[in-house]
Design a protein around this motif. Structure first.
Motif, PDB file in Angstrom:
ATOM      1  N   GLY A   1     -17.676   0.172 -10.670  1.00  0.00           N
ATOM      2  CA  GLY A   1     -16.437   0.922 -10.785  1.00  0.00           C
ATOM      3  C   GLY A   1     -16.660   2.338 -11.257  1.00  0.00           C
ATOM      4  N   TYR A   2     -15.605   2.963 -11.757  1.00  0.00           N
ATOM      5  CA  TYR A   2     -15.637   4.361 -12.187  1.00  0.00           C
ATOM      6  C   TYR A   2     -15.675   4.429 -13.717  1.00  0.00           C
ATOM      7  CZ  TYR A   2     -14.411   5.666  -7.401  1.00  0.00           C
ATOM      8  OH  TYR A   2     -14.428   5.845  -6.043  1.00  0.00           O
ATOM      9  N   TYR A   3     -16.470   5.391 -14.208  1.00  0.00           N
ATOM     10  CA  TYR A   3     -16.643   5.601 -15.640  1.00  0.00           C
ATOM     11  C   TYR A   3     -16.485   7.085 -15.952  1.00  0.00           C
ATOM     12  CZ  TYR A   3     -18.708   0.914 -15.777  1.00  0.00           C
ATOM     13  OH  TYR A   3     -18.923  -0.431 -15.672  1.00  0.00           O
ATOM     14  N   VAL A   4     -16.147   7.382 -17.202  1.00  0.00           N
ATOM     15  CA  VAL A   4     -16.149   8.774 -17.647  1.00  0.00           C
ATOM     16  C   VAL A   4     -17.592   9.253 -17.650  1.00  0.00           C
ATOM     17  CG1 VAL A   4     -15.563  10.368 -19.519  1.00  0.00           C
ATOM     18  CG2 VAL A   4     -14.096   8.405 -19.054  1.00  0.00           C
ATOM     19  N   SER A   5     -17.836  10.387 -17.010  1.00  0.00           N
ATOM     20  CA  SER A   5     -19.199  10.883 -16.825  1.00  0.00           C
ATOM     21  C   SER A   5     -19.838  11.279 -18.149  1.00  0.00           C
ATOM     22  CB  SER A   5     -19.180  12.085 -15.878  1.00  0.00           C
ATOM     23  OG  SER A   5     -20.460  12.692 -15.809  1.00  0.00           O
TER      24      SER A   5
END
Length: 487
Positions: free
Chosen positions: A78-82
């Motif tokens: 999924g997507y994560y804070v970079s």
């Protein structure tokens, strides 16, 4: 850590497309510091369902944030804070909010501003913590307490764990207090004469609320437990401080208008004086003469390791005029907040009703855990271990104090866990406490214990329940050097 989807909301008054609004919402969360680097965002499907938008709208917003390095994608995860997302800026402080309420008029009563001393929360990080009443992790039986807590969580104890007792208490704990704790003090009581409280301070508050009015007078020791003075001040009764001597509260000094007499006969707080038997009898006689009640705070009787404790005032009472306050804060740990009241049925009935209206009852799991810890013998074992250790620390402390010429103003003949000290005349122990704190030494200034603001400036208390014997001599040496410098 995953960011909850419930934290995302679209502003109905926002401008721009749904995609841009979602982008801005996530970017602002990162820039404000609410969303931390490495935290996982909700899936596009879940966020779209929560916001009521098309999934492609969320996917496009995520893709744009990915291109701008706000987000990173980890395969199928999924997507994560970079990790390279922009740092939250250091915003200037916001102007204070204008409060339209005049709180000086709106507050019906004030409870702040009392004299109760506050111990540093990080006291255990100091090398020489001569603080009173804190738990020594090397003495406490963690394993047995954990075992009892797990036992209290079991299916067999589901009812005491989850039930609303309303105004009642755990019968197992009350039974153990009645059959094992109180007889050690010579006290015999029925279950309807015992009330479990949230520590001794809660017991004192309940007592003051039930017994005192604005027209009644409370006689207290001077110096005394500061929280008691705060409680009585808040109750708006008349308060008469009585100076104590080497034997505690002098009965002859109790004024004729006294309705309730508060005393700590086992170990006077804070001087640690123990009231002799003759004075206990005299105090009971004085109370009988005035038709007054006595509230006996027996907060530290388990710490009588030098010789057996004297009989409690309650055990000598034949008129039912003594109300007994007990606590497990010193013998177990202060964060437990578990104590008890013992008194005549009529008094306990009213205290029980008041407790029910304020907090109903002490949490059932805490009561049942303590009941197991006491009934399985862990409590007695802990008391013996603590007594042996405190005896050794007391000896080391006494030798160090004598070696460095410090003055002891009061030391309990039966034990206890502190020394009541006096610095040279003219010493301000508030200033002294700050100076020794810089050397990793903690002491308690004495003035909060006194009724008069001008008294007790040269007194201070040294506890030894939380400091290893090996560190006591060095800590006393540092204290003595700074006392001499300040004098």
């Amino acid at each position: 850590m995953a960011i909850s989807v419930e934290t995302f909301f679209l502003d109905p008054d926002a401008q721009g497309t749904l995609q841009s609004q979602i982008q801005q919402m996530i970017a602002e969360g990162i820039l404000s510091g609410r969303f931390q680097r490495g935290e996982k965002l909700p899936s596009s499907r879940k966020l779209a369902a929560h916001l009521g938008v098309a999934r492609i709208t969320v996917t496009l917003a995520y893709t744009e944030l990915l291109a701008n390095d706000y987000l990173t994608s980890r395969g199928r995860s999924g997507y994560y804070v970079s990790d390279t997302a922009p740092e939250p800026p250091a915003f200037p402080p916001q102007p204070p909010r204008q409060d339209a309420v005049d709180w000086s008029r709106a507050l019906g009563q004030r409870f702040s501003g009392g004299a109760t001393p506050v111990k540093p929360q990080d006291w255990s990080s100091y090398r020489y913590p001569f603080v009173y009443g804190q738990t020594d992790p090397t003495l406490f039986d963690h394993a047995s307490w954990r075992h009892c807590a797990l036992q209290a969580l079991g299916q067999k104890d589901f009812v005491p764990l989850t039930s609303d007792y309303y105004d009642q208490d755990d019968p197992q704990l009350v039974t153990f207090i009645a059959r094992h704790i109180l007889p050690r003090r010579g006290i015999l009581a029925n279950p309807d004469e015992i009330l479990v409280t949230m520590g001794a301070q809660n017991a004192l508050w309940l007592t003051a609320q039930v017994l005192l009015t604005q027209r009644r007078t409370a006689a207290i020791e001077d110096p005394c437990y500061p929280a008691l003075r705060d409680i009585l001040t808040q109750s708006r009764c008349h308060v008469t401080p009585i100076p104590v001597d080497a034997d505690g509260l002098p009965p002859d000094s109790v004024p004729a208008e006294s309705d309730v007499i508060f005393t700590t006969p086992s170990h006077q707080c804070p001087t640690t004086a123990t009231m002799p038997m003759s004075r206990r009898q005299a105090l009971l006689a004085r109370a009988r003469e005035l038709d007054a009640l006595i509230v006996e705070d027996d907060y530290e009787f388990e710490m009588s390791f030098l010789s057996p404790p004297s009989p409690a005032l309650k055990s000598l009472d034949r008129d039912g005029r003594v109300i007994y306050v007990g606590s497990f804060s010193k013998s177990l740990f202060p964060g437990l907040r578990l104590g008890y009241l013992v008194g005549s049925t009529a008094f306990i009935r009213e205290a029980r009703a008041l407790r029910a209206s304020v907090l109903r009852h002490v949490p059932g799991h805490i009561q049942r855990t303590a009941a197991y810890f006491l009934s399985l013998g862990h409590y007695d074992s802990l008391i013996r271990r603590m007594g042996n250790t405190l005896r050794r620390r007391r000896e080391v402390m006494a030798d160090a104090i004598a070696a460095h010429g410090l003055t002891v103003a009061g030391r309990g003949a039966f034990g206890g866990s502190s020394f009541w000290m006096r610095a040279p005349d003219g010493t301000d122990t508030e200033v002294l406490a700050e100076r020794v704190k810089a050397k990793s030494v903690l002491i308690e200034p004495g003035h909060p214990f006194f009724a008069s603001p001008g008294r007790g400036q040269a007194h201070y208390r040294l506890g030894y329940s939380s400091i290893p014997s090996s560190r006591i001599p060095e800590g006393i040496a540092i204290l003595a050097r700074i006392v001499a410098e300040q004098a």
